[in-house]
Design a protein around this motif. Structure first.
Motif, mmCIF file in Angstrom:
data_model
loop_
_atom_site.group_PDB
_atom_site.id
_atom_site.type_symbol
_atom_site.label_atom_id
_atom_site.label_comp_id
_atom_site.label_asym_id
_atom_site.label_seq_id
_atom_site.Cartn_x
_atom_site.Cartn_y
_atom_site.Cartn_z
ATOM 1 N N CYS A 307 0.826 -1.211 0.000
ATOM 2 C CA CYS A 307 0.000 0.000 0.000
ATOM 3 C C CYS A 307 0.860 1.261 0.000
ATOM 4 O O CYS A 307 2.034 1.248 0.384
ATOM 5 N N GLN A 337 -1.515 4.126 -4.244
ATOM 6 C CA GLN A 337 -2.853 3.845 -3.715
ATOM 7 C C GLN A 337 -2.764 3.414 -2.247
ATOM 8 O O GLN A 337 -2.098 2.430 -1.917
ATOM 9 N N LEU A 340 -4.136 -0.471 -1.699
ATOM 10 C CA LEU A 340 -3.752 -1.101 -2.963
ATOM 11 C C LEU A 340 -4.401 -2.473 -3.126
ATOM 12 O O LEU A 340 -4.400 -3.295 -2.207
ATOM 13 N N GLN A 341 -4.958 -2.718 -4.317
ATOM 14 C CA GLN A 341 -5.519 -4.013 -4.684
ATOM 15 C C GLN A 341 -4.652 -4.600 -5.797
ATOM 16 O O GLN A 341 -4.617 -4.069 -6.913
ATOM 17 N N TYR A 344 -5.605 -5.117 -9.614
ATOM 18 C CA TYR A 344 -5.569 -4.069 -10.630
ATOM 19 C C TYR A 344 -4.174 -3.863 -11.221
ATOM 20 O O TYR A 344 -4.020 -3.119 -12.187
ATOM 21 N N HIS A 373 -7.336 0.867 -16.367
ATOM 22 C CA HIS A 373 -7.868 0.343 -15.106
ATOM 23 C C HIS A 373 -6.824 0.415 -13.999
ATOM 24 O O HIS A 373 -7.152 0.662 -12.838
ATOM 25 N N THR A 374 -5.534 0.230 -14.355
ATOM 26 C CA THR A 374 -4.480 0.395 -13.355
ATOM 27 C C THR A 374 -4.349 1.860 -12.964
ATOM 28 O O THR A 374 -4.246 2.201 -11.784
ATOM 29 N N ALA A 376 -6.572 4.239 -13.097
ATOM 30 C CA ALA A 376 -7.708 4.711 -12.310
ATOM 31 C C ALA A 376 -7.587 4.270 -10.854
ATOM 32 O O ALA A 376 -8.149 4.906 -9.957
ATOM 33 N N HIS A 377 -6.842 3.193 -10.619
ATOM 34 C CA HIS A 377 -6.687 2.674 -9.257
ATOM 35 C C HIS A 377 -5.527 3.334 -8.522
ATOM 36 O O HIS A 377 -5.638 3.643 -7.329
ATOM 37 N N THR A 378 -4.412 3.555 -9.213
ATOM 38 C CA THR A 378 -3.232 4.066 -8.520
ATOM 39 C C THR A 378 -2.290 4.786 -9.466
ATOM 40 O O THR A 378 -2.218 4.469 -10.658
ATOM 41 N N ARG A 400 -10.933 11.947 -13.716
ATOM 42 C CA ARG A 400 -9.676 12.224 -13.015
ATOM 43 C C ARG A 400 -8.980 13.419 -13.679
ATOM 44 O O ARG A 400 -7.942 13.269 -14.310
ATOM 45 N N HIS A 405 -8.686 13.815 -8.004
ATOM 46 C CA HIS A 405 -9.957 13.152 -7.731
ATOM 47 C C HIS A 405 -11.065 14.178 -7.492
ATOM 48 O O HIS A 405 -11.046 14.882 -6.473
#
Length: 470
Positions: A307, A337, A340-341, A344, A373-374, A376-378, A400, A405
């Motif tokens: 994270c 992020q 973090l997931q 993604y 998609h990556t 948009a996540h981080t 974005r 944000h």
């Protein structure tokens, strides 16, 4: 168009309107035979019921034995997986044109291989890649391939034609098959199938096969965990120096763990029971003998799948910069992020590993196309050994703006996702207006100084980068 050999030993190129001849040299460039990756070939037709009976057809495996072993049976054993046929260590195992194996002609300049189905070029002539990008093999790490040639492909006054088809979006990408070891260092509480390193392994296996090793090393420094880790590292170093991993001279290291959001520390044990500074954890993980092994490898990298707390605190940032500049890694990648997931990240990390270790594309920029998609996540931070940090930020004019944000709800009418972009006189400002009837709510966002657009076609948003960020 096809070609054949006439009675005088000349290469005959059959063309609908003409027939040209080219003398085959007596001393052609080096060749090698490699195993094709596509397996379509003539086979006897028979009913499926016949396979249940004893067959007179003899079959054998050509993939070679697989190797999987655990080093020292202790509380935290680490596993090494090497599967498939061991390929040639020089890296030239597949044709640059069609990406398949076969009878390869090796270019004396860049040493890449070309199958005779795609192209036949005389001894002394440059291969298609060396003709298209003269001097590409002399460029330093991170540089582009240079200026593209617009001259006809010919030798001794005769044109050379490429007969194959290009199976991918890009033309003539190298297929480097030199042995590579994926070193996956993960906190013991994180299952190895949760790590993107598993999917990275499977993505690279198509090109590397038995030249790809997957090393899974869980850690837990609670109790006697540090002593256990020291034994594991000692045995791993032994495998690299004189054991089954001796031929692997490229290392991609991945750290999968958790970070403390309040201090940026890294967890060193499970169940949130303990964390320590980035420098202390990494000094324990990367012992001096292991650092020497990594330093002796070609362009080693380290990716942190943890994270974003490590990037939001000055102490952990300083530790990462020092590791990047003073450690053995060509670069170090981390993600911003806070929650973090890893899911993604898989697609981007697979693509980057393929571009970096197979196609010799050292810049992250080439792997960002299509990875909305990556983004948009981080955001992504890359620490370079030469010094300086580059942030990669995904932006979308509504979702974005300039990588920032916007509020999900209008602050006046509380409607979700009601924003639309409206024109402004300043190109460095994006204004979002609420589209709800009668509502006057709006938000404004200003571009960050030093924003540079990453080249490439992205249909949903764009990637930008900020270099030398403190």
């Amino acid at each position: 168009m096809n070609h054949s050999t006439d009675a005088q030993g000349r290469l005959a190129v059959n063309h609908p309107k003409k027939r040209a001849y080219m003398q085959i040299p007596e001393d052609p460039r080096p060749t090698k035979r490699t195993k094709p990756r596509s397996h379509g070939a003539p086979a006897p037709r028979m009913p499926l019921t016949a396979t249940k009976k004893a067959s007179a057809i003899t079959t054998r495996s050509t993939t070679g034995p697989s190797l999987s072993f655990e080093v020292e049976n202790n509380d935290l054993p680490f596993n090494v997986r090497i599967s498939g046929k061991q390929l040639s260590p020089d890296g030239a195992n597949f044709c640059i044109g069609c990406k398949d194996g076969g009878e390869l002609q090796l270019c004396r300049t860049c040493h890449f291989g070309w199958c005779s189905v795609c192209v036949v070029f005389p001894a002394g002539a440059p291969c298609p890649l060396c003709h298209l990008y003269p001097g590409h093999h002399l460029l330093k790490n991170g540089e582009s391939w240079g200026t593209k040639s617009d001259q006809p492909y010919k030798w001794d006054g005769q044109h050379i034609f490429f007969h194959g088809t290009v199976p991918s979006r890009e033309m003539f990408t190298p297929c480097n098959g030199e042995p590579l070891a994926i070193l996956s260092i993960r906190l013991r509480s994180i299952d190895r199938f949760e790590c993107a390193t598993e999917t990275i392994y499977h993505r690279l296996f198509h090109f590397l096969q038995g030249n790809l090793a997957y090393i899974d090393m869980p850690f837990d420094f609670d109790g006697n965990g540090i002593d256990v880790w020291g034994k594991q590292v000692k045995n791993l170093v032994k495998e690299f120096t004189s054991g089954k991993l001796k031929r692997f001279r490229r290392i991609a290291a991945y750290f999968v763990g958790h970070s403390d959001p309040e201090r940026g520390d890294l967890h060193f044990t499970v169940d949130n029971k303990g964390a320590s500074s980035v420098s202390e954890v990494f000094n324990t993980i990367f012992t001096t003998p292991l650092l020497k092994i990594i330093a002796a490898s070609q362009n080693p990298t380290l990716t942190l799948m943890t994270c974003g707390g490590v990037l939001t605190h000055e102490a952990s940032l300083t530790d990462l910069r020092e590791l990047a500049e003073q450690g053995p890694f060509m670069h170090l990648i981390a993600f911003e992020q806070p929650r973090l997931q890893i899911y993604y990240l898989s697609g981007l990390l697979e693509k980057f590993a393929l571009n970096l270790y197979v196609h010799n594309k050292l810049r992250l920029d080439a792997s960002l196309v299509g990875e909305e998609h990556t983004g948009a996540h981080t955001s992504i931070a890359m620490f370079n050994k030469a010094g300086g940090t580059t942030r990669y930020i995904w932006a979308h004019e509504v979702i974005r703006p300039f990588g920032q944000h916007p509020a999900l709800q209008c602050h006046q009418c509380a409607v979700f996702r009601s924003w639309k972009k409206v024109a402004t006189s300043d190109s460095t400002v994006i204004r979002l207006q609420c589209r709800t009837k009668g509502c006057t709510g709006f938000q404004e966002f200003k571009a960050l100084s030093g924003f540079t657009l990453v080249k490439g076609v992205n249909t949903h948003g764009k990637w930008y980068k900020l270099s030398d960020v403190d």
